[in-house]
Enzyme design. Structure first.
Site, PDB file in Angstrom:
ATOM      1  N   CYS A  59       0.814  -1.219   0.000  1.00 20.72           N
ATOM      2  CA  CYS A  59       0.000   0.000   0.000  1.00 20.72           C
ATOM      3  C   CYS A  59       0.850   1.273   0.000  1.00 20.72           C
ATOM      4  O   CYS A  59       0.390   2.332  -0.403  1.00 20.72           O
ATOM      5  CB  CYS A  59      -0.970   0.001   1.167  1.00 20.72           C
ATOM      6  SG  CYS A  59      -0.182  -0.319   2.728  1.00 20.72           S
ATOM      7  N   HIS A 108      18.981   1.041  -2.439  1.00 27.42           N
ATOM      8  CA  HIS A 108      17.547   1.300  -2.274  1.00 27.42           C
ATOM      9  C   HIS A 108      16.846   0.041  -1.741  1.00 27.42           C
ATOM     10  O   HIS A 108      16.083   0.118  -0.779  1.00 27.42           O
ATOM     11  CB  HIS A 108      16.936   1.739  -3.603  1.00 27.42           C
ATOM     12  CG  HIS A 108      15.465   1.995  -3.501  1.00 27.42           C
ATOM     13  ND1 HIS A 108      14.959   3.175  -3.016  1.00 27.42           N
ATOM     14  CD2 HIS A 108      14.390   1.201  -3.770  1.00 27.42           C
ATOM     15  CE1 HIS A 108      13.635   3.106  -3.001  1.00 27.42           C
ATOM     16  NE2 HIS A 108      13.278   1.918  -3.467  1.00 27.42           N
TER      17      HIS A 108
END
Lengths: 435, 268
Positions: A59, A108
């Site tokens: 989400c 990342h």
């Protein structure tokens, strides 16, 4: 699926949008449901130059990790594919997405898996989500040599951060803070009795968390029984009129009060009386109402521990500060592991040179064996082959390991050039090309 | 044997000091996992060296090393360390190592300083009862000490909860309920071993015709009464938590005073 012996250059990259770059509405549009992931992974593998892919979609973020011969060329095609799959324009994706390649993409991934890039610093749900995304990609045969190594390293980084730092410790939500405080007083909450005063949303939420933490019995107090009936049914608890609180308070190990009453409804005298009947067992009181439901003086009663919403906020703030402090150590772990990955990627540049070198000398050995084994018995041929392989491995051991080391230290290109000169590999490649 | 004994007298306090420092880091550092294994390893090494010291001392003295205050302190420290290791293993109290090992280290340092290798036991103490009586007494002291440390920590956490002070000490201490129960358990065990020590002492006095009760014995029975009283009132009247912790600390202070006022009379 690509062969690990593929000599074309491989570059890692990540293209994605998260809570920092895209609005909730856009994130919702870009989100892939679990059942959509396999198909999208397979579609991405059709993009020219794409060799491996993992899609992570939660989400708070949707990200595509990939290995491509030319990531910058693959990028617009991936954006187009993603946009068309989700009904979002390419421009919108480009404007709200980030793109990292090679070392930056590795860092990342490590930040994401270590939960340093999460909306709530240190939340560990992302670790499981990444493992799941990786599993789906493996099932779809979209992961091979490079991403396998990258994600296995990422999982290791996540585990290290979890075990070596406190980044995930301490509640960072008000409800969890209440549970944590209750545990600090009462220890294990299994089998404890919880009294909930008021049938509002806050009381229900607190009851949910306490139920999850193991609290067994629930007693719901309200002015009218009808309002609290649903709550009592949901938690399998008892219903009591607020007027009966005096009689039942001593049975509660935890009391959560969250009514909209304008005045104090639980007095110090009531708490004192309850504490007296509890035989020295502590009672934990949470007042999450505004204005307050429980007399602040009740906190002074022996074996009664009273906390308000402000206290819970303070706990959360302390825990957030502690997590931020821990993130520095987590970053050091990421730097250390990312440096290893950089070395590994650089080391891969030398792989084609090593392969050409071994092929060349293997061919020479085979040629000599053919020459000397002609007309000899099978046993002699086997002995010659064994000797040839053994000598080849011994002669090439040091050049191979040195070349790998040079590659990992970032000197891969130079090492490749000089190895080519020393072992005349360029001629070999030309001959290969002619052949 | 002498050089080994000398080396151990130097090494054992050093090992405990280092281990206490690691446990200190473990308690106050946000990332405790970095120190967890080192701390337990340090304690294991300290205990091994400590056992070696006690064995060497026994060999050198040609008797059980329980005859002087120094020897007693060394043995008490050893039991305390063992108790902590057991507690770490059974009740997951590794974080509390700092608080157990501080008095342990103090006992070791003072004990080593007070060692008298040339001390000969007076004839009254040359009895097989000595070992059993002293071991049981020191075990009860160690259990009471452990109970008191936990009771002290209970009061610290209680105060932090009441004053809403959510600092690192608050975060690192185990729940109030756990501290309370552990303290009560160690207090019970201490009371039981002290009863055993008293019975052994009573039989010894009767058998060897030693002097009867003096002030020291009375004081010890008072200590036992406080700890037993704390346990009984906990069961009967529900005096848990703060009251129980205070009672335990009073018992511990009395125990310290009792040991400061002198030793038993050994007159025939």
């Amino acid at each position: 699926m690509q062969d690990r012996e593929d000599t074309a250059p491989a570059h890692a990259f990540v293209l994605g949008a998260n809570h920092l770059t895209a609005s909730v509405a856009l994130r919702d549009k870009l989100l892939f449901r679990e059942e959509e992931l396999p198909e999208f992974c397979r579609a991405l593998m059709q993009v020219p130059g794409m060799r491996e892919v993992v899609v992570l979609s939660t989400c708070n973020r949707s990200e595509i990790y990939g290995i491509s011969a030319q990531p910058s060329v693959s990028r617009p095609m991936i954006e187009k594919l993603w946009g068309s799959a989700k009904g979002v324009s390419e421009d919108e994706i480009r404007n709200h997405a980030y793109f990292h390649s090679q070392g930056d993409s590795v860092r990342h991934l490590f930040r994401v898996i270590g939960s340093l890039d999460s909306m709530v610093l240190g939340e560990m749900q992302i670790f499981g989500q990444i493992k799941e995304a990786y599993r789906v990609a493996v099932e779809q045969r979209c992961v091979d040599f490079y991403l396998n190594h990258l994600f296995q390293s990422g999982i290791r980084v996540g585990k290290r951060i979890r075990s070596e730092t406190s980044i995930h410790e301490g509640a960072v939500s008000i409800s969890y803070a209440a549970v944590e405080l209750a545990k600090k007083v009462l220890g294990d909450l299994k089998g404890k009795t919880v009294g909930v005063v008021g049938a509002g949303e806050m009381g229900e939420l607190a009851a949910q968390y306490l139920h999850k933490a193991g609290a067994a019995r629930f007693v719901f107090f309200n002015r009218t029984l009808a309002t609290a009936e649903k709550l009592a049914a949901d938690f399998g608890g008892e219903l009591c009129l607020l007027a009966d609180l005096d009689k039942r308070l001593a049975q509660c190990d935890i009391l959560v009060s969250a009514t909209g009453a304008p005045d104090i409804i639980i007095t110090k005298a009531q708490v004192q009386e309850a504490a007296r009947h509890r035989g020295g067992r502590p009672i934990f009181l949470i007042d999450i109402a505004a204005p307050r439901d429980i007399d602040p003086e009740a906190g002074k009663v022996s074996n009664a521990f009273l906390f308000t919403i402000d206290d819970l906020k303070n706990v959360v703030n302390e825990n957030v500060a502690m997590r931020k402090e821990s993130s520095r150590h987590a970053l050091a772990i990421i730097d250390e592991e990312a440096a290893k990955m950089d070395g590994w990627f650089q080391g891969l540049e030398i792989v084609p040179t090593i392969r050409t070198l071994r092929d060349k000398y293997n061919a020479m050995v085979e040629k000599e064996i053919e020459k000397w084994a002609a007309g000899q018995s099978d046993e002699t041929r086997r002995q010659l082959e064994s000797l040839g392989r053994s000598l080849l491995n011994k002669f090439l051991h040091h050049p191979t390991t040195r070349l790998k080391l040079l590659g990992e230290s970032g000197d891969g290109k130079r090492a490749s050039y000089f190895a080519g000169l020393l072992f005349a590999l360029a001629e070999e490649e030309r001959e290969d090309a002619k052949g | 044997m002498e050089p080994v004994l000398l080396a151990l007298k130097f090494l054992v306090p050093l090992a405990y000091l280092a281990t206490t420092a690691i446990y200190g880091r473990l308690f106050f550092a946000p990332e405790e996992s970095r120190f967890a294994r080192k701390a337990t390893l340090g304690l294991a090494i300290s205990l091994i060296l400590h056992i070696a010291l006690l064995l060497c001392l026994g060999y050198s003295l040609q008797r059980c090393p329980l005859g002087t205050i120094g020897e007693g302190l060394l043995f008490l420290a050893w039991i305390l360390a063992v108790i902590h290791l057991l507690s770490e293993w059974l009740a997951d109290t590794r974080r509390l190592g700092l608080f157990t090992l501080l008095p342990t280290t103090l006992c070791v340092v003072v004990g080593v300083f007070l060692l008298r290798p040339d001390f000969a036991l007076p004839p009254q103490l040359q009895s097989s009862f000595l070992v059993f009586h002293i071991v049981a007494s020191l075990a009860s002291y160690a259990c009471f000490s452990m109970a008191s440390i936990l009771a002290g920590l209970y009061l610290v956490l209680h105060a932090k909860l009441k004053h809403k002070n959510f600092d690192i000490t608050f975060r690192k201490l185990p729940p109030l309920d756990k501290l309370d129960k552990l303290s009560a358990n160690w207090s019970f065990l201490g009371s039981a071993t002290m009863v055993v020590a008293s019975v052994i002492g009573w039989v010894w006095v009767r058998k060897d015709g030693l002097a009867g009760m003096n002030f020291k014995e009375l004081a010890i029975y008072l200590v036992l009464a406080v700890f037993l009283g704390a346990g009984i009132s906990r069961r009967l009247f529900g005096w848990r938590g703060r009251r129980h912790a205070i009672a335990i600390l009073i018992g511990f202070l009395l125990m310290l005073l009792t040991n400061m006022i002198g030793t038993h009379g050994f007159q025939n």
